[in-house]
Write an enzyme that holds these catalytic residues in place. Sequence first.
Site, PDB file in Angstrom:
ATOM      1  N   ARG A  68     -29.441  17.004 -10.699  1.00 24.48           N
ATOM      2  CA  ARG A  68     -30.295  16.163  -9.834  1.00 24.48           C
ATOM      3  C   ARG A  68     -30.160  14.689 -10.235  1.00 24.48           C
ATOM      4  O   ARG A  68     -30.095  13.805  -9.385  1.00 24.48           O
ATOM      5  CB  ARG A  68     -31.746  16.642  -9.963  1.00 24.48           C
ATOM      6  CG  ARG A  68     -32.809  15.871  -9.216  1.00 24.48           C
ATOM      7  CD  ARG A  68     -33.245  16.405  -7.874  1.00 24.48           C
ATOM      8  NE  ARG A  68     -33.680  17.781  -7.783  1.00 24.48           N
ATOM      9  CZ  ARG A  68     -34.949  18.209  -7.936  1.00 24.48           C
ATOM     10  NH1 ARG A  68     -35.893  17.353  -8.225  1.00 24.48           N
ATOM     11  NH2 ARG A  68     -35.247  19.456  -7.797  1.00 24.48           N
ATOM     12  N   GLN A  99     -44.506  11.656  -4.294  1.00 27.95           N
ATOM     13  CA  GLN A  99     -44.301  12.955  -4.931  1.00 27.95           C
ATOM     14  C   GLN A  99     -42.851  13.063  -5.424  1.00 27.95           C
ATOM     15  O   GLN A  99     -42.503  13.984  -6.132  1.00 27.95           O
ATOM     16  CB  GLN A  99     -44.594  14.077  -3.925  1.00 27.95           C
ATOM     17  CG  GLN A  99     -46.018  14.084  -3.415  1.00 27.95           C
ATOM     18  CD  GLN A  99     -46.187  15.012  -2.224  1.00 27.95           C
ATOM     19  OE1 GLN A  99     -46.563  16.168  -2.361  1.00 27.95           O
ATOM     20  NE2 GLN A  99     -45.870  14.518  -1.038  1.00 27.95           N
ATOM     21  N   VAL A 101     -39.423  12.312  -7.445  1.00 31.50           N
ATOM     22  CA  VAL A 101     -39.154  12.020  -8.862  1.00 31.50           C
ATOM     23  C   VAL A 101     -37.907  11.163  -9.047  1.00 31.50           C
ATOM     24  O   VAL A 101     -37.524  10.856 -10.171  1.00 31.50           O
ATOM     25  CB  VAL A 101     -39.023  13.346  -9.649  1.00 31.50           C
ATOM     26  CG1 VAL A 101     -40.346  14.110  -9.642  1.00 31.50           C
ATOM     27  CG2 VAL A 101     -37.875  14.210  -9.130  1.00 31.50           C
ATOM     28  N   HIS A 117     -45.639  13.158  -9.446  1.00 29.34           N
ATOM     29  CA  HIS A 117     -44.951  14.377  -9.900  1.00 29.34           C
ATOM     30  C   HIS A 117     -43.938  14.098 -10.996  1.00 29.34           C
ATOM     31  O   HIS A 117     -43.105  14.945 -11.332  1.00 29.34           O
ATOM     32  CB  HIS A 117     -44.275  15.088  -8.713  1.00 29.34           C
ATOM     33  CG  HIS A 117     -45.259  15.737  -7.799  1.00 29.34           C
ATOM     34  ND1 HIS A 117     -44.909  16.273  -6.590  1.00 29.34           N
ATOM     35  CD2 HIS A 117     -46.587  15.922  -7.904  1.00 29.34           C
ATOM     36  CE1 HIS A 117     -45.989  16.757  -5.992  1.00 29.34           C
ATOM     37  NE2 HIS A 117     -47.016  16.569  -6.775  1.00 29.34           N
ATOM     38  N   CYS A 125     -41.436  15.075 -25.184  1.00 26.36           N
ATOM     39  CA  CYS A 125     -41.450  15.909 -26.383  1.00 26.36           C
ATOM     40  C   CYS A 125     -42.491  17.016 -26.222  1.00 26.36           C
ATOM     41  O   CYS A 125     -43.656  16.745 -25.896  1.00 26.36           O
ATOM     42  CB  CYS A 125     -41.784  15.062 -27.609  1.00 26.36           C
ATOM     43  SG  CYS A 125     -42.021  16.035 -29.100  1.00 26.36           S
ATOM     44  N   SER A 193     -44.421  17.650   3.714  1.00 29.50           N
ATOM     45  CA  SER A 193     -44.949  18.801   4.464  1.00 29.50           C
ATOM     46  C   SER A 193     -46.444  18.968   4.189  1.00 29.50           C
ATOM     47  O   SER A 193     -47.133  19.682   4.901  1.00 29.50           O
ATOM     48  CB  SER A 193     -44.213  20.072   4.011  1.00 29.50           C
ATOM     49  OG  SER A 193     -44.443  20.274   2.610  1.00 29.50           O
ATOM     50  N   ASN A 217     -42.714  11.874  10.449  1.00 28.77           N
ATOM     51  CA  ASN A 217     -42.099  13.142  10.083  1.00 28.77           C
ATOM     52  C   ASN A 217     -41.548  13.810  11.339  1.00 28.77           C
ATOM     53  O   ASN A 217     -42.285  13.971  12.302  1.00 28.77           O
ATOM     54  CB  ASN A 217     -43.153  14.066   9.452  1.00 28.77           C
ATOM     55  CG  ASN A 217     -42.536  15.292   8.809  1.00 28.77           C
ATOM     56  OD1 ASN A 217     -41.521  15.800   9.259  1.00 28.77           O
ATOM     57  ND2 ASN A 217     -43.171  15.776   7.758  1.00 28.77           N
ATOM     58  N   ALA A 235     -37.828   8.870   8.857  1.00 28.28           N
ATOM     59  CA  ALA A 235     -38.467   7.675   8.289  1.00 28.28           C
ATOM     60  C   ALA A 235     -37.537   6.468   8.309  1.00 28.28           C
ATOM     61  O   ALA A 235     -37.968   5.349   8.562  1.00 28.28           O
ATOM     62  CB  ALA A 235     -38.894   7.978   6.849  1.00 28.28           C
TER      63      ALA A 235
HETATM   64  N1  APR Z   1     -37.866  11.452   7.564  1.00 29.06           N
HETATM   65  C1  APR Z   1     -39.163  11.851   7.421  1.00 29.06           C
HETATM   66  N2  APR Z   1     -39.524  13.138   7.123  1.00 29.06           N
HETATM   67  C2  APR Z   1     -38.531  14.039   7.001  1.00 29.06           C
HETATM   68  C3  APR Z   1     -37.158  13.701   7.159  1.00 29.06           C
HETATM   69  C4  APR Z   1     -36.846  12.330   7.446  1.00 29.06           C
HETATM   70  N3  APR Z   1     -35.590  11.909   7.588  1.00 29.06           N
HETATM   71  N4  APR Z   1     -36.412  14.822   6.958  1.00 29.06           N
HETATM   72  C5  APR Z   1     -37.295  15.832   6.700  1.00 29.06           C
HETATM   73  N5  APR Z   1     -38.566  15.364   6.724  1.00 29.06           N
HETATM   74  C6  APR Z   1     -39.816  16.090   6.447  1.00 29.06           C
HETATM   75  C7  APR Z   1     -39.807  17.564   6.746  1.00 29.06           C
HETATM   76  O1  APR Z   1     -40.126  17.833   8.100  1.00 29.06           O
HETATM   77  C8  APR Z   1     -40.887  18.085   5.792  1.00 29.06           C
HETATM   78  O2  APR Z   1     -42.161  18.056   6.421  1.00 29.06           O
HETATM   79  O3  APR Z   1     -40.043  15.992   5.045  1.00 29.06           O
HETATM   80  C9  APR Z   1     -40.886  17.065   4.651  1.00 29.06           C
HETATM   81  C10 APR Z   1     -40.372  17.600   3.323  1.00 29.06           C
HETATM   82  O4  APR Z   1     -41.290  18.562   2.885  1.00 29.06           O
HETATM   83  P1  APR Z   1     -41.061  19.325   1.494  1.00 29.06           P
HETATM   84  O5  APR Z   1     -39.665  19.760   1.400  1.00 29.06           O
HETATM   85  O6  APR Z   1     -42.139  20.335   1.401  1.00 29.06           O
HETATM   86  O7  APR Z   1     -41.247  18.176   0.400  1.00 29.06           O
HETATM   87  P2  APR Z   1     -42.583  17.528  -0.167  1.00 29.06           P
HETATM   88  O8  APR Z   1     -43.659  17.517   0.852  1.00 29.06           O
HETATM   89  O9  APR Z   1     -42.230  16.270  -0.795  1.00 29.06           O
HETATM   90  O10 APR Z   1     -42.966  18.601  -1.321  1.00 29.06           O
HETATM   91  C11 APR Z   1     -44.035  18.300  -2.156  1.00 29.06           C
HETATM   92  O11 APR Z   1     -43.510  20.164  -3.543  1.00 29.06           O
HETATM   93  O12 APR Z   1     -41.796  21.308  -4.382  1.00 29.06           O
HETATM   94  C12 APR Z   1     -42.789  20.477  -4.737  1.00 29.06           C
HETATM   95  O13 APR Z   1     -42.920  18.905  -6.481  1.00 29.06           O
HETATM   96  C13 APR Z   1     -42.222  19.187  -5.321  1.00 29.06           C
HETATM   97  O14 APR Z   1     -42.867  16.921  -4.819  1.00 29.06           O
HETATM   98  C14 APR Z   1     -42.573  18.165  -4.248  1.00 29.06           C
HETATM   99  C15 APR Z   1     -43.777  18.772  -3.558  1.00 29.06           C
END
Ligand code: APR
Length: 260
Positions: A68, A99, A101, A117, A125, A193, A217, A235
């Site tokens: 990553r 959220q 990293v 996060h 450590c 999400s 979104n 976005a």
């Molecule tokens: N622009 C805006 N939104 C987008 C785009 C884009 N180009 N592409 C995808 N998305 C949206 C998706 O529709 C989805 O709703 O981004 C969202 C990503 O959701 P997740 O994958 O669930 O990510 P996130 O909400 O950041 O997850 C939260 O979950 O797994 C843990 O710690 C991890 O920080 C993470 C947390």
Amino acid sequence: MIRDQLLDAFGKAKRVFVFTGAGAIKESGLPTFRDLDGEWRKYDPMTFATMEGFVRDPVAVWNMYRMRQKQIAQAEPNPGHVTLSRFDHHYPDFLLTTQNVDDLHERAGSRRIVKIHGNAWEMRCLDTGEVFDVRDFDLPDEFTVNTLPRCPRCGTICRPNIVWFGEYVPQDLMMASMNAAATCDLMLVVGTSGEVSNGYGFAEYALANGAKIVEINPREGALTHYAHFWIPEPAGVALPRIWRLLTGEDISYQLSENES
Ligand code: APR
């Protein structure tokens, strides 16, 4: 017209709170977690994002974060990141809680950021909890059980400085974010999400303060029902357009010029 009301909300805002998720990094070529091509479709989160999983197989977990780190180093901030850094410099009272990293918000010039996060470039450590930047150490590209990152002070194994499932966000970071949400007059929800802790309740705090909420979104999520304005677009497209309508500056144009 909805667009006029939206621009009016941006134009009148004084205290802005932004909450971002993995969707904000998608246009930089980094995966989200729960989309069809998301990380949690490839990696079992219980193995790669829990303390139990780390104890069971620290080599596998560290190598996932090493991969990553390489992806993040090769990625570039996208127009969405750059627009959010413009907002940071534009609004007197501003906080971006992410959220994510990675460090793309910072590399795009955002200053007032809270990373709830954790940080993929950091290790912690397991004994003292002290945090170190992995880039300060000569670590291998691929870890084995004998080369796992260790604390430079006490030699204890280090873990990635990430908030994993079943763990709490550090209280000071949560308080700063809740405060900003509870006092903002405009909240942006970008690329999340909202699956984790229902977005930590930030939208409810903002609503209770009478703030306008704008979600960006392409797909509806757990926080969409809080939004006064839902922009179902990427976005990196929607944010620069709002900025251009507000200021006349075309960020997407600038970025392509820099790349040429
Ligand atoms: N622009 C805006 N939104 C987008 C785009 C884009 N180009 N592409 C995808 N998305 C949206 C998706 O529709 C989805 O709703 O981004 C969202 C990503 O959701 P997740 O994958 O669930 O990510 P996130 O909400 O950041 O997850 C939260 O979950 O797994 C843990 O710690 C991890 O920080 C993470 C947390």
